[in-house]
Enzyme design. Structure first.
Site, PDB file in Angstrom:
ATOM      1  N   THR A  64      55.304 125.462   3.990  1.00 19.16           N
ATOM      2  CA  THR A  64      56.511 124.770   3.518  1.00 19.16           C
ATOM      3  C   THR A  64      57.330 124.333   4.730  1.00 19.16           C
ATOM      4  OG1 THR A  64      57.865 126.784   3.339  1.00 19.16           O
ATOM      5  CG2 THR A  64      56.554 126.149   1.403  1.00 19.16           C
ATOM      6  N   GLY A  65      58.028 123.211   4.574  1.00 14.61           N
ATOM      7  CA  GLY A  65      58.830 122.706   5.689  1.00 14.61           C
ATOM      8  C   GLY A  65      57.986 122.392   6.901  1.00 14.61           C
ATOM      9  N   THR A 113      57.260 119.240   8.080  1.00 15.04           N
ATOM     10  CA  THR A 113      57.443 117.876   8.593  1.00 15.04           C
ATOM     11  C   THR A 113      57.995 117.885  10.010  1.00 15.04           C
ATOM     12  OG1 THR A 113      59.707 117.687   7.779  1.00 15.04           O
ATOM     13  CG2 THR A 113      57.953 116.999   6.267  1.00 15.04           C
ATOM     14  N   SER A 114      58.280 119.069  10.540  1.00 16.41           N
ATOM     15  CA  SER A 114      58.972 119.127  11.831  1.00 16.41           C
ATOM     16  C   SER A 114      58.825 120.528  12.427  1.00 16.41           C
ATOM     17  CB  SER A 114      60.454 118.788  11.552  1.00 16.41           C
ATOM     18  OG  SER A 114      61.336 119.370  12.460  1.00 16.41           O
ATOM     19  N   GLY A 115      59.139 120.640  13.718  1.00  9.31           N
ATOM     20  CA  GLY A 115      59.333 121.928  14.367  1.00  9.31           C
ATOM     21  C   GLY A 115      58.223 122.947  14.189  1.00  9.31           C
ATOM     22  N   ILE A 116      58.626 124.173  13.890  1.00  7.42           N
ATOM     23  CA  ILE A 116      57.696 125.299  13.807  1.00  7.42           C
ATOM     24  C   ILE A 116      56.679 125.080  12.684  1.00  7.42           C
ATOM     25  CG2 ILE A 116      57.582 127.768  13.217  1.00  7.42           C
ATOM     26  CD1 ILE A 116      60.277 128.108  14.739  1.00  7.42           C
ATOM     27  N   GLY A 117      57.139 124.593  11.537  1.00  3.57           N
ATOM     28  CA  GLY A 117      56.240 124.377  10.400  1.00  3.57           C
ATOM     29  C   GLY A 117      55.147 123.379  10.726  1.00  3.57           C
ATOM     30  N   SER A 121      63.476 135.389  11.473  1.00  3.45           N
ATOM     31  CA  SER A 121      64.108 135.006  12.743  1.00  3.45           C
ATOM     32  C   SER A 121      64.624 136.247  13.452  1.00  3.45           C
ATOM     33  CB  SER A 121      65.285 134.071  12.458  1.00  3.45           C
ATOM     34  OG  SER A 121      66.068 133.890  13.613  1.00  3.45           O
ATOM     35  N   TYR A 172      73.122 132.672   7.536  1.00  4.79           N
ATOM     36  CA  TYR A 172      71.727 132.466   7.967  1.00  4.79           C
ATOM     37  C   TYR A 172      71.070 133.814   8.267  1.00  4.79           C
ATOM     38  CZ  TYR A 172      67.845 131.057  11.018  1.00  4.79           C
ATOM     39  OH  TYR A 172      66.606 130.893  11.591  1.00  4.79           O
TER      40      TYR A 172
END
Ligand code: NAP
Length: 273
Positions: A22-23, A25-29, A150, A163
Site C-alpha cells: 500500500t502507498g 507510488t512514492s518513497g519507501i513503498g 517508524s 503520528y
C-alpha cells in the site's frame, strides 16, 4: 517428491508470489514494491490517485523483473477504499502495510478530526487489510504481513504525537495479529525505519536550510543538528528499508514473527525497540 520445510513452504516448489504494497507510488513503498518486482514477484501497486498509481507501476515494471505489475488506485484510509482494493486483488501472499501520512502540528493544536484521520489512514488501513488477507494466507499455509511503523513509534516527536501514537499502535496491532496466526506458516512483523530520504523528507530538509546550500551539506547538517543520535550519520535510503522488508517477505524469514525490527541507522538510543 516435494518435502516441506519448517517454514511450511514446499522445498523445490517454484512459487511466484503476489505482493501488495500500500502507498507504493512514492518513497519507501515504491522502493519495497520495486525490490519485490525485481525478485520476479507479481506486485500490486497502490496509491490514491489513478495517474500517480499507473505512473509508479510503469516505473516499477521498467526497473526489472518478469512478474505482473498491477496498479490499483484506492484510498486505504476508508472502508470503501479497502473493499475496492480487496475486490480487485482478493488474494495476496505478502501484504506490506506501508501507506501513511505525517506532518508536524503542535501538541495542543491537533484536532479531533486529525487524530481520527491519522488513525484511519495509518492504523485502520492495515487492520482492515490484515483482517481480509491473513485468514486467506492461513488457509494457504503461507503468508507474510509487514507493518511499516517508524522510530517515531518508540521515540515520540513532541510536534507529531498524533503520528507517533499511530506508529506505536501499529507495533501492538502487528504483535497481536502475529499471535492470532501462530503456527500457521503466516508471519506478522513490524519494521521501524528512521529518517529516510523520500521526496517529502528531501523537500522538508531543503526548505529547512533555505536556498544556496548543496543537498548533501543540508543532509549532513540536518542529521547532526536534528538527529544527533544517528549512528549512520546520514539519511537512510528507501532501498535500505526495502531490503529488510524483502527479507521479511521471504521464505528465509519463517522464524521471525511478532517482531519489531529497526532500520533506523541507530537513531533510537536503545538496544531493543
Ligand atoms: P511518502 O513518500 O509520502 O509516500 C506515502 C505513500 O502513501 C504514497 O504512495 C501515497 O500515495 C500513499 N498514501 C497516502 N495516503 C494513502 C491512502 N489513504 N491510501 C492509499 N495510499 C496512500 O511517504 P514515505 O516517507 O515513503 O513513508 C512511507 C511509510 O514509511 C509511512 O507509513 C511512514 O510513516 C513510514 N516512515 C517514513 C519515514 C521517512 O523518514 N520517510 C520514517 C519512518 C517511517 P498517493 O499520494 O499517490 O496517494
Amino acid at each position: 517428491m516435494t518435502s516441506t520445510s519448517p517454514g511450511g513452504t514446499p522445498v523445490n516448489a517454484t512459487t511466484r508470489r503476489t505482493v501488495l504494497v500500500t502507498g507504493s507510488t512514492s518513497g519507501i513503498g515504491e522502493a519495497i514494491a520495486t525490490a519485490f518486482a525485481r525478485d520476479g514477484a507479481d506486485v500490486v501497486v497502490n496509491g490514491r490517485d489513478p495517474q500517480r498509481t499507473d505512473a509508479a507501476a510503469k516505473r516499477i515494471r521498467e526497473a526489472g523483473g518478469d512478474g505482473e505489475i498491477r496498479a490499483i488506485a484506492a484510498d486505504v484510509g476508508t472502508a470503501d477504499g479497502v473493499r475496492l482494493l480487496t475486490d480487485a486483488a482478493p488474494d495476496v501472499d505478502v501484504l506490506v502495510n506501508n501507506a501513511g501520512i505525517f506532518d508536524a502540528t503542535p501538541a495542543f493544536e491537533i484536532t479531533d478530526e486529525d487524530w481520527i484521520r491519522y488513525f484511519e489512514i495509518n492504523v485502520l488501513s492495515g487492520i482492515r487489510l490484515t483482517r481480509h488477507y491473513a485468514p486467506r494466507m492461513v488457509q494457504h499455509g503461507w503468508g507474510r504481513v509487514v507493518f511499516i511503523s517508524s522510530e517515531s513509534g518508540v521515540s515520540i516527536p513532541k510536534d507529531m504525537i498524533h503520528y507517533g501514537a499511530t506508529k506505536t499502535t501499529q507495533l501492538a496491532v502487528a504483535r497481536g495479529f502475529a499471535q492470532e496466526v501462530a503456527g500457521t506458516g503466516v508471519t506478522v512483523n513490524s519494521v521501524l525505519p528512521g529518517p529516510t530520504l523520500t521526496p517529502g523528507v528531501g523537500t522538508f530538509i531543503a526548505n529547512h536550510f533555505g536556498d544556496g546550500i548543496p543537498f548533501d551539506e543540508a543532509e549532513r547538517r540536518f542529521i547532526a543538528e536534528e538527529r544527533p543520535t544517528s549512528l549512520l550519520g546520514r539519511l537512510i535510503r528507501p532501498e535500505e528499508v526495502a531490503s529488510l522488508v524483502r527479507y521479511l517477505g521471504s521464505d528465509g524469514a519463517s522464524a521471525t514473527t511478532g517482531a519489531a525490527l529497526r532500520v533506523d541507522g541507530g537513531v533510537v538510543n536503545s538496544i531493543i525497540p
